[in-house]
Design a protein around this motif. Structure first.
Motif, PDB file in Angstrom:
ATOM      1  N   THR A  17      13.793  -1.760  -1.968  1.00 52.54           N
ATOM      2  CA  THR A  17      12.723  -0.811  -1.889  1.00 52.54           C
ATOM      3  C   THR A  17      11.195  -1.494  -1.865  1.00 52.54           C
ATOM      4  OG1 THR A  17      13.812   1.000  -3.037  1.00 52.54           O
ATOM      5  CG2 THR A  17      11.590   1.417  -3.045  1.00 52.54           C
ATOM      6  N   GLY A  18      11.017  -2.370  -2.581  1.00 50.11           N
ATOM      7  CA  GLY A  18       9.779  -3.086  -2.691  1.00 50.11           C
ATOM      8  C   GLY A  18       9.535  -3.787  -1.201  1.00 50.11           C
ATOM      9  N   ALA A  19      10.537  -4.429  -0.477  1.00 50.37           N
ATOM     10  CA  ALA A  19      10.359  -5.027   0.421  1.00 50.37           C
ATOM     11  C   ALA A  19      10.010  -4.003   1.583  1.00 50.37           C
ATOM     12  CB  ALA A  19      11.669  -5.807   0.936  1.00 50.37           C
ATOM     13  N   VAL A  20      10.460  -2.943   1.696  1.00 57.57           N
ATOM     14  CA  VAL A  20      10.253  -1.963   2.535  1.00 57.57           C
ATOM     15  C   VAL A  20       8.798  -1.471   2.344  1.00 57.57           C
ATOM     16  CG1 VAL A  20      10.933   0.419   3.344  1.00 57.57           C
ATOM     17  CG2 VAL A  20      12.590  -1.155   2.920  1.00 57.57           C
ATOM     18  N   LEU A  21       8.533  -1.157   1.178  1.00 59.01           N
ATOM     19  CA  LEU A  21       7.110  -0.668   0.973  1.00 59.01           C
ATOM     20  C   LEU A  21       6.025  -1.792   1.230  1.00 59.01           C
ATOM     21  CD1 LEU A  21       7.560   1.267  -2.591  1.00 59.01           C
ATOM     22  CD2 LEU A  21       7.115   1.973  -0.407  1.00 59.01           C
ATOM     23  N   LEU A  22       6.362  -3.007   1.067  1.00 61.53           N
ATOM     24  CA  LEU A  22       5.489  -4.177   1.578  1.00 61.53           C
ATOM     25  C   LEU A  22       5.368  -4.215   2.960  1.00 61.53           C
ATOM     26  CD1 LEU A  22       3.694  -6.425   0.709  1.00 61.53           C
ATOM     27  CD2 LEU A  22       5.676  -8.090   0.842  1.00 61.53           C
ATOM     28  N   ALA A  23       6.268  -4.213   3.663  1.00 68.06           N
ATOM     29  CA  ALA A  23       6.375  -3.985   5.135  1.00 68.06           C
ATOM     30  C   ALA A  23       5.628  -3.043   5.657  1.00 68.06           C
ATOM     31  CB  ALA A  23       7.771  -3.998   5.806  1.00 68.06           C
ATOM     32  N   ALA A  24       5.848  -1.633   5.030  1.00 65.88           N
ATOM     33  CA  ALA A  24       4.993  -0.571   5.383  1.00 65.88           C
ATOM     34  C   ALA A  24       3.591  -0.726   5.313  1.00 65.88           C
ATOM     35  CB  ALA A  24       5.624   0.686   4.811  1.00 65.88           C
TER      36      ALA A  24
END
Length: 58
Positions: A17-24
């Motif tokens: 989830t953190g990786a997705v949020l960072l990419a977004a």
């Protein structure tokens, strides 16, 4: 004879989830910054990258 024990660990869902949020966040940042750049500067930057990678643009 000896026994081998293998332990498997899976990445927690919070990491994904953190990786997705960072990419977004990075994507939104690029869009916002790109929106405030003048068109000529944006074109020149893209043009230079095309030439640097050997992609014909003319």
């Amino acid at each position: 004879m000896s026994e081998q024990t293998t332990t498997r660990s899976e990445a927690p869902a919070a990491s994904a989830t953190g990786a997705v949020l960072l990419a977004a966040l990075m994507g939104i940042g690029l869009i916002v910054l790109g929106g405030h750049v003048q068109a000529d500067a944006l074109h020149d930057a893209a043009h230079d990258v095309r030439h640097a990678t050997g992609f014909p643009c003319h």
